[in-house]
Design an enzyme around this catalytic site. Structure first.
Site, PDB file in Angstrom:
ATOM      1  N   LYS A 146     -26.184  -4.792  21.317  1.00 60.63           N
ATOM      2  CA  LYS A 146     -25.575  -5.340  22.546  1.00 60.63           C
ATOM      3  C   LYS A 146     -25.997  -4.520  23.769  1.00 60.63           C
ATOM      4  CE  LYS A 146     -21.433  -2.528  21.810  1.00 60.63           C
ATOM      5  NZ  LYS A 146     -20.008  -2.532  21.400  1.00 60.63           N
ATOM      6  N   ARG A 163      -7.082  -4.893  21.368  1.00 60.63           N
ATOM      7  CA  ARG A 163      -8.134  -5.487  22.194  1.00 60.63           C
ATOM      8  C   ARG A 163      -8.331  -6.878  21.616  1.00 60.63           C
ATOM      9  NH1 ARG A 163     -13.730  -2.130  22.763  1.00 60.63           N
ATOM     10  NH2 ARG A 163     -14.329  -3.450  21.021  1.00 60.63           N
ATOM     11  N   HIS A 209     -11.772  -3.264  14.448  1.00 57.29           N
ATOM     12  CA  HIS A 209     -12.459  -2.200  15.189  1.00 57.29           C
ATOM     13  C   HIS A 209     -11.495  -1.029  15.351  1.00 57.29           C
ATOM     14  CE1 HIS A 209     -15.747  -0.697  17.544  1.00 57.29           C
ATOM     15  NE2 HIS A 209     -15.135  -0.755  18.705  1.00 57.29           N
ATOM     16  N   ARG A 264     -21.076  -1.180  11.315  1.00 60.58           N
ATOM     17  CA  ARG A 264     -21.712  -1.628  12.568  1.00 60.58           C
ATOM     18  C   ARG A 264     -22.189  -0.404  13.360  1.00 60.58           C
ATOM     19  NH1 ARG A 264     -16.639  -4.273  12.406  1.00 60.58           N
ATOM     20  NH2 ARG A 264     -15.981  -2.968  14.156  1.00 60.58           N
ATOM     21  N   TYR A 273     -26.204  13.998  51.175  1.00 59.92           N
ATOM     22  CA  TYR A 273     -25.046  13.518  51.925  1.00 59.92           C
ATOM     23  C   TYR A 273     -23.851  14.471  51.829  1.00 59.92           C
ATOM     24  CZ  TYR A 273     -27.408   8.969  52.057  1.00 59.92           C
ATOM     25  OH  TYR A 273     -28.299   7.944  52.262  1.00 59.92           O
ATOM     26  N   CYS A 285     -28.103  10.245  45.409  1.00 56.70           N
ATOM     27  CA  CYS A 285     -28.149   9.110  46.338  1.00 56.70           C
ATOM     28  C   CYS A 285     -28.501   7.845  45.558  1.00 56.70           C
ATOM     29  CB  CYS A 285     -29.193   9.366  47.418  1.00 56.70           C
ATOM     30  SG  CYS A 285     -29.001  10.959  48.239  1.00 56.70           S
ATOM     31  N   ASP A 306     -31.265   6.152  45.548  1.00 54.26           N
ATOM     32  CA  ASP A 306     -32.658   6.060  45.111  1.00 54.26           C
ATOM     33  C   ASP A 306     -33.294   7.399  44.766  1.00 54.26           C
ATOM     34  OD1 ASP A 306     -32.396   3.391  46.278  1.00 54.26           O
ATOM     35  OD2 ASP A 306     -32.593   4.458  48.187  1.00 54.26           O
TER      36      ASP A 306
HETATM   37  C1  LIG Z   1     -20.093  -1.636  20.295  1.00 50.89           C
HETATM   38  C2  LIG Z   1     -19.402  -1.933  19.038  1.00 50.89           C
HETATM   39  C3  LIG Z   1     -19.785  -1.304  17.830  1.00 50.89           C
HETATM   40  C4  LIG Z   1     -20.771  -0.174  17.785  1.00 50.89           C
HETATM   41  O1  LIG Z   1     -20.074   1.015  18.094  1.00 50.89           O
HETATM   42  P1  LIG Z   1     -20.788   2.439  18.047  1.00 50.89           P
HETATM   43  O2  LIG Z   1     -19.690   3.395  18.277  1.00 50.89           O
HETATM   44  O3  LIG Z   1     -21.795   2.429  19.139  1.00 50.89           O
HETATM   45  O4  LIG Z   1     -21.418   2.551  16.710  1.00 50.89           O
HETATM   46  C5  LIG Z   1     -19.197  -1.712  16.666  1.00 50.89           C
HETATM   47  N1  LIG Z   1     -18.274  -2.693  16.668  1.00 50.89           N
HETATM   48  C6  LIG Z   1     -17.854  -3.305  17.795  1.00 50.89           C
HETATM   49  C7  LIG Z   1     -16.808  -4.346  17.729  1.00 50.89           C
HETATM   50  C8  LIG Z   1     -18.389  -2.926  19.024  1.00 50.89           C
HETATM   51  O5  LIG Z   1     -17.965  -3.524  20.132  1.00 50.89           O
END
Ligand SMILES: *Cc1c(COP(=O)(O)O)cnc(C)c1O
Length: 397
Positions: free
Chosen positions: A39, A137, A169, A225, A274, A321, A323
């Site tokens: 992602k 979530r 998650h 994941r 700045y 800054c 750039d």
């Molecule tokens: C982004 C994400 C992951 C990956 O998490 P990492 O900590 O980068 O391994 C796994 N599951 C879900 C639902 C996520 O949103």
């Protein structure tokens, strides 16, 4: 680095490092499967290229957040199992189902949308039901879970969808000692049992991300994941020494480099950038780096981060800054003993093996996490893919 100095800012992604990380992680969690999470343009590393490496090393699963990301991977030729876990009401669900993308459902309403799309395109949609085990979530709470499972079973019987997964998650995967991990595991196991009792035959149960996949084997279930670890970055800084069982380590895949575009000297008392956050306490040599917050350099790292120029770490001075930013090269009058010239390579970060700062150093300087640093790097910096094992190179703007 043996590459010639860059002529403009570039993000160098070593696909050999990604290959190493993915194979190492897949071996680590076997017989569970490893999913490459790509992602957000593979956390800034290039979604299509990283997914291609994942398939090359034999990963069955690739994951993204949104359905447009999944569709973009299909358009780029990816044909493997691909899960997109954030669906929005206005998404093109017909296209997602037609493209054989595994989708996630958190509510009966989404299940209905998926079933209708499947009926329209004449396919059976593959669905992963999400249980909210504590993150609050996405996903159905334990209270709402029985209704989600029941609705899924009805759609499945009607032939529109197949529930292939139950997933959740973690809240604190990077804190193995945190008791919330055991709470989430117990809730997850219970949700899986309820789904199975309702007749759903699950192909994959998945809960763990990188940190849990590495540090908490009892959370791996059928599939892990892996996001941040795929890119060689530490998912749990301070919680382990970075050595995997057997001694293997992850290899950071991204480097960020730029040419130095100006050197000059300023007098004692002059301020830099700045607001004059920093002032010279002696006559000072400065260098100018053509990257700024418009390219993802965190402004919160102002006056704190370091870069490597001409073999040494040098401190950033003053504010970042849009750039550009300024580094201190040394006291005036040291050009002979410490020569630095326009065109020299500035390494903002790399894998750290030659003493340059790392992504974690930048995260510390900016008060954030390594994920945010690499994901935001971009802007006008050009991404270049290299393969330190295969020599072939590909360039992309
Ligand atoms: C982004 C994400 C992951 C990956 O998490 P990492 O900590 O980068 O391994 C796994 N599951 C879900 C639902 C996520 O949103």
């Amino acid at each position: 680095m043996t590459d010639p100095a860059p002529v403009r800012p570039e993000i160098v992604v070593d696909l050999a490092a990604v290959r190493h990380n993915l194979t190492t992680l897949a071996d680590l969690v076997a017989p569970a499967a490893a999913m490459a999470v790509v992602k957000a343009d593979a956390y800034g590393h290039g979604m299509v290229e990283v997914a291609r490496v994942a398939r090359e090393v034999g990963l069955t699963w690739v994951g993204v957040a949104t359905l447009p990301e999944a569709l973009a991977l299909r358009a780029a030729g990816d044909t493997g199992r691909l899960l997109g876990w954030i669906g929005m009401p206005q998404d093109d669900w017909d296209a997602a189902v037609a493209a054989d993308i595994d989708v996630a459902a958190y509510t009966p309403e989404t299940l209905a949308v998926i079933a209708q799309a499947a009926a329209r395109v004449g396919r059976t949609a593959r669905v992963h039901l999400k249980i909210d085990t504590g993150l609050s979530r996405g996903g159905a709470t334990a209270r709402d879970w029985p209704a989600l499972v029941a609705a899924a079973a009805v759609h499945q019987t009607a032939g529109h969808l197949q529930v292939v997964g139950v997933w959740s998650h973690l809240v604190a995967a990077d804190e193995p000692e945190n008791p919330v991990n055991a709470v989430q595991r117990a809730r997850f196991v219970e949700a899986v049992a309820l789904a199975e009792a309702a007749g759903l035959e699950l192909e994959v149960r998945h809960l763990a991300n990188s940190a849990a996949g590495i540090l908490q084997p009892d959370l791996r279930f059928d599939l892990v994941r892996f996001g941040i670890a795929s890119y060689g970055l530490d998912p749990a800084p301070g919680q382990w020494d970075g050595a995997l069982p057997g001694g293997a380590r992850l290899h950071p895949a991204m480097s960020l480099r730029a040419p130095l575009i100006l050197t000059k000297e300023i007098d004692t008392g002059e301020g830099v950038s700045y607001g004059h956050l920093w002032r010279a306490e002696q006559p000072t040599r400065l260098g100018l780096v053509p990257l700024g917050y418009g390219d993802g350099i965190p402004r919160h790292a102002s006056n704190t981060a370091e870069v490597r120029v001409a073999g040494r770490r040098r401190p950033m001075r003053g504010k970042v800054c849009m750039d550009q930013f300024v580094v201190e090269l040394g006291p005036a009058g040291t050009e002979q003993s410490d020569p630095v010239s326009v065109g020299d390579e500035v390494v903002l970060f790399d894998d750290g093996r030659t003493g340059a700062p790392t992504v974690d150093d930048w995260a510390a300087a900016a008060g954030t996490i390594n994920y945010e640093i690499v994901t935001r790097i971009g802007g006008r910096a050009v991404r270049r893919f290299v393969d330190s094992e295969r020599a072939a190179e590909e360039v992309r703007g």
